[in-house]
Scaffold this motif. Structure first.
Motif, PDB file in Angstrom:
ATOM      1  N   PHE A  65       0.861  -1.172   0.000  1.00 13.30           N
ATOM      2  CA  PHE A  65       0.000   0.000   0.000  1.00 13.30           C
ATOM      3  C   PHE A  65       0.901   1.226   0.000  1.00 13.30           C
ATOM      4  CE2 PHE A  65      -2.446  -3.338   2.014  1.00 13.30           C
ATOM      5  CZ  PHE A  65      -3.661  -3.256   1.357  1.00 13.30           C
ATOM      6  N   VAL A  66       0.558   2.202  -0.834  1.00 12.62           N
ATOM      7  CA  VAL A  66       1.382   3.401  -0.986  1.00 12.62           C
ATOM      8  C   VAL A  66       0.513   4.637  -0.833  1.00 12.62           C
ATOM      9  CG1 VAL A  66       2.880   4.664  -2.577  1.00 12.62           C
ATOM     10  CG2 VAL A  66       2.911   2.160  -2.580  1.00 12.62           C
ATOM     11  N   LEU A  67       0.933   5.564   0.036  1.00 18.00           N
ATOM     12  CA  LEU A  67       0.229   6.837   0.235  1.00 18.00           C
ATOM     13  C   LEU A  67       0.945   7.902  -0.580  1.00 18.00           C
ATOM     14  CD1 LEU A  67      -1.970   8.450   1.727  1.00 18.00           C
ATOM     15  CD2 LEU A  67      -0.302   8.827   3.561  1.00 18.00           C
ATOM     16  N   TRP A  68       0.281   8.322  -1.682  1.00 19.49           N
ATOM     17  CA  TRP A  68       0.944   9.233  -2.604  1.00 19.49           C
ATOM     18  C   TRP A  68      -0.075   9.942  -3.470  1.00 19.49           C
ATOM     19  CZ3 TRP A  68       5.625   7.157  -5.933  1.00 19.49           C
ATOM     20  CH2 TRP A  68       6.626   8.129  -5.976  1.00 19.49           C
ATOM     21  N   GLU A  69       0.340  11.062  -4.045  1.00 16.41           N
ATOM     22  CA  GLU A  69      -0.511  11.780  -4.980  1.00 16.41           C
ATOM     23  C   GLU A  69      -0.628  10.975  -6.280  1.00 16.41           C
ATOM     24  OE1 GLU A  69       2.325  13.116  -3.727  1.00 16.41           O
ATOM     25  OE2 GLU A  69       1.685  14.729  -2.403  1.00 16.41           O
ATOM     26  N   GLU A  70      -1.758  11.127  -6.958  1.00 10.50           N
ATOM     27  CA  GLU A  70      -2.009  10.354  -8.180  1.00 10.50           C
ATOM     28  C   GLU A  70      -0.963  10.628  -9.262  1.00 10.50           C
ATOM     29  OE1 GLU A  70      -5.603   9.405 -11.354  1.00 10.50           O
ATOM     30  OE2 GLU A  70      -6.021  10.626  -9.578  1.00 10.50           O
ATOM     31  N   SER A  71      -0.605  11.890  -9.470  1.00  8.24           N
ATOM     32  CA  SER A  71       0.356  12.210 -10.527  1.00  8.24           C
ATOM     33  C   SER A  71       1.728  11.600 -10.225  1.00  8.24           C
ATOM     34  CB  SER A  71       0.472  13.726 -10.712  1.00  8.24           C
ATOM     35  OG  SER A  71       0.889  14.338  -9.505  1.00  8.24           O
ATOM     36  N   ALA A  72       2.139  11.639  -8.965  1.00 10.63           N
ATOM     37  CA  ALA A  72       3.429  11.057  -8.587  1.00 10.63           C
ATOM     38  C   ALA A  72       3.390   9.534  -8.715  1.00 10.63           C
ATOM     39  CB  ALA A  72       3.786  11.461  -7.158  1.00 10.63           C
ATOM     40  N   MET A  73       2.254   8.935  -8.363  1.00 12.30           N
ATOM     41  CA  MET A  73       2.112   7.481  -8.489  1.00 12.30           C
ATOM     42  C   MET A  73       2.224   7.066  -9.954  1.00 12.30           C
ATOM     43  SD  MET A  73       1.493   4.799  -6.473  1.00 12.30           S
ATOM     44  CE  MET A  73       2.708   3.920  -7.412  1.00 12.30           C
ATOM     45  N   ARG A  74       1.537   7.796 -10.822  1.00 18.08           N
ATOM     46  CA  ARG A  74       1.595   7.494 -12.266  1.00 18.08           C
ATOM     47  C   ARG A  74       3.022   7.621 -12.791  1.00 18.08           C
ATOM     48  NH1 ARG A  74      -3.185  10.528 -13.148  1.00 18.08           N
ATOM     49  NH2 ARG A  74      -1.883  12.263 -13.779  1.00 18.08           N
ATOM     50  N   GLN A  75       3.712   8.679 -12.376  1.00 25.85           N
ATOM     51  CA  GLN A  75       5.081   8.904 -12.837  1.00 25.85           C
ATOM     52  C   GLN A  75       6.009   7.788 -12.348  1.00 25.85           C
ATOM     53  OE1 GLN A  75       6.703  12.696 -11.725  1.00 25.85           O
ATOM     54  NE2 GLN A  75       8.571  12.398 -12.927  1.00 25.85           N
ATOM     55  N   PHE A  76       5.862   7.377 -11.092  1.00 20.04           N
ATOM     56  CA  PHE A  76       6.677   6.297 -10.544  1.00 20.04           C
ATOM     57  C   PHE A  76       6.452   5.007 -11.325  1.00 20.04           C
ATOM     58  CE2 PHE A  76       7.186   2.663  -7.633  1.00 20.04           C
ATOM     59  CZ  PHE A  76       8.521   2.802  -7.313  1.00 20.04           C
ATOM     60  N   LYS A  77       5.170   4.666 -11.550  1.00 16.84           N
ATOM     61  CA  LYS A  77       4.858   3.433 -12.290  1.00 16.84           C
ATOM     62  C   LYS A  77       5.443   3.470 -13.699  1.00 16.84           C
ATOM     63  CE  LYS A  77       0.774   1.424 -12.330  1.00 16.84           C
ATOM     64  NZ  LYS A  77       1.324   0.706 -13.309  1.00 16.84           N
ATOM     65  N   ALA A  78       5.418   4.632 -14.321  1.00 16.26           N
ATOM     66  CA  ALA A  78       5.904   4.751 -15.699  1.00 16.26           C
ATOM     67  C   ALA A  78       7.425   4.689 -15.794  1.00 16.26           C
ATOM     68  CB  ALA A  78       5.404   6.063 -16.317  1.00 16.26           C
ATOM     69  N   THR A  79       8.136   5.038 -14.711  1.00 14.42           N
ATOM     70  CA  THR A  79       9.592   5.131 -14.798  1.00 14.42           C
ATOM     71  C   THR A  79      10.349   4.047 -14.031  1.00 14.42           C
ATOM     72  OG1 THR A  79       9.637   6.688 -12.940  1.00 14.42           O
ATOM     73  CG2 THR A  79       9.528   7.619 -15.170  1.00 14.42           C
ATOM     74  N   THR A  80       9.693   3.335 -13.113  1.00 19.00           N
ATOM     75  CA  THR A  80      10.423   2.338 -12.329  1.00 19.00           C
ATOM     76  C   THR A  80      10.632   1.050 -13.129  1.00 19.00           C
ATOM     77  OG1 THR A  80      10.516   1.113 -10.245  1.00 19.00           O
ATOM     78  CG2 THR A  80       8.339   1.362 -11.229  1.00 19.00           C
ATOM     79  N   PRO A  81      11.795   0.441 -12.984  1.00 21.68           N
ATOM     80  CA  PRO A  81      12.012  -0.852 -13.637  1.00 21.68           C
ATOM     81  C   PRO A  81      11.388  -2.005 -12.831  1.00 21.68           C
ATOM     82  CG  PRO A  81      14.001  -0.154 -12.497  1.00 21.68           C
ATOM     83  CD  PRO A  81      13.005   0.967 -12.363  1.00 21.68           C
ATOM     84  N   LEU A  82      10.899  -1.695 -11.630  1.00 22.01           N
ATOM     85  CA  LEU A  82      10.304  -2.730 -10.782  1.00 22.01           C
ATOM     86  C   LEU A  82       8.902  -3.097 -11.287  1.00 22.01           C
ATOM     87  CD1 LEU A  82      11.456  -1.201  -7.405  1.00 22.01           C
ATOM     88  CD2 LEU A  82      12.301  -3.321  -8.420  1.00 22.01           C
TER      89      LEU A  82
END
Length: 181
Positions: A65-82
């Motif tokens: 579970f991650v507590l984060w803003e939607e835009s930051a979550m989208r950016q993380f998902k788009a850029t992480t290799p995980l």
């Protein structure tokens, strides 16, 4: 990575699937960014070097579970290799977000690391008090009755109308099948 473009954007608790048991690696990456995360953990007994030891491990693999803003979550998902995926709400066809009060209650229980906690999969076949059920295994296999709560445990009551009723011992939900009347 930039955390958010709008400082007024509300944070939400995102329920994420992380494949290949890499939930701890994702947590480390998010911790390094200062992001609040929660992984349900429990002490589990295991044998190491011929000795029984207790190790703190995720209770449910591949869940974070991650507590984060939607835009930051989208950016993380788009850029992480995980390997990170949203858990999707099939009816709304949107990523699952958990209200703050529900996460607080969940963390209050799951955050205790208690070995006696039992985690259940919330599936459409979940049971509620009063449901008619059939027992699929164990010494009561094949019995049908009504699900009730007695002394804090879910039990199946089998009744002979107007004569007698008997309640089983606790029966795990995986051994129950809902019966439609």
């Amino acid at each position: 990575m930039q955390q958010s473009t709008d400082i007024n954007e509300p944070k939400k608790w995102w329920a994420l699937r992380v494949t290949y048991n890499r939930e701890m690696k994702v947590k480390e990456a998010l911790d390094a960014l200062g992001v609040t995360t929660f992984i349900p953990m429990q002490y589990k007994a295991m044998v190491r070097g011929g000795r029984m030891v207790k190790k703190l491990m995720p209770s449910i693999h591949n869940l974070i579970f991650v507590l984060w803003e939607e835009s930051a979550m989208r950016q993380f998902k788009a850029t992480t290799p995980l390997p990170v995926r949203y858990i999707m709400d099939p009816e709304k066809r949107r990523p699952v977000t958990v209200p703050q009060y529900q996460m607080e209650n969940f963390i209050a229980v799951a955050g205790t690391y208690d070995e006696q906690l039992i985690y259940l999969n919330p599936e459409p076949g979940d049971f509620a008090r009063g449901d008619r059920v059939r027992i699929l295994g164990g010494p009561f296999e094949g019995a049908e009755g009504v699900l009730v709560r007695i002394k804090g445990d879910r039990r199946v009551v089998v009744a002979i109308e107007g004569v007698v009723a008997v309640a089983t011992t606790f029966i795990h939900p995986s051994l129950l099948q809902k019966i439609n009347n």
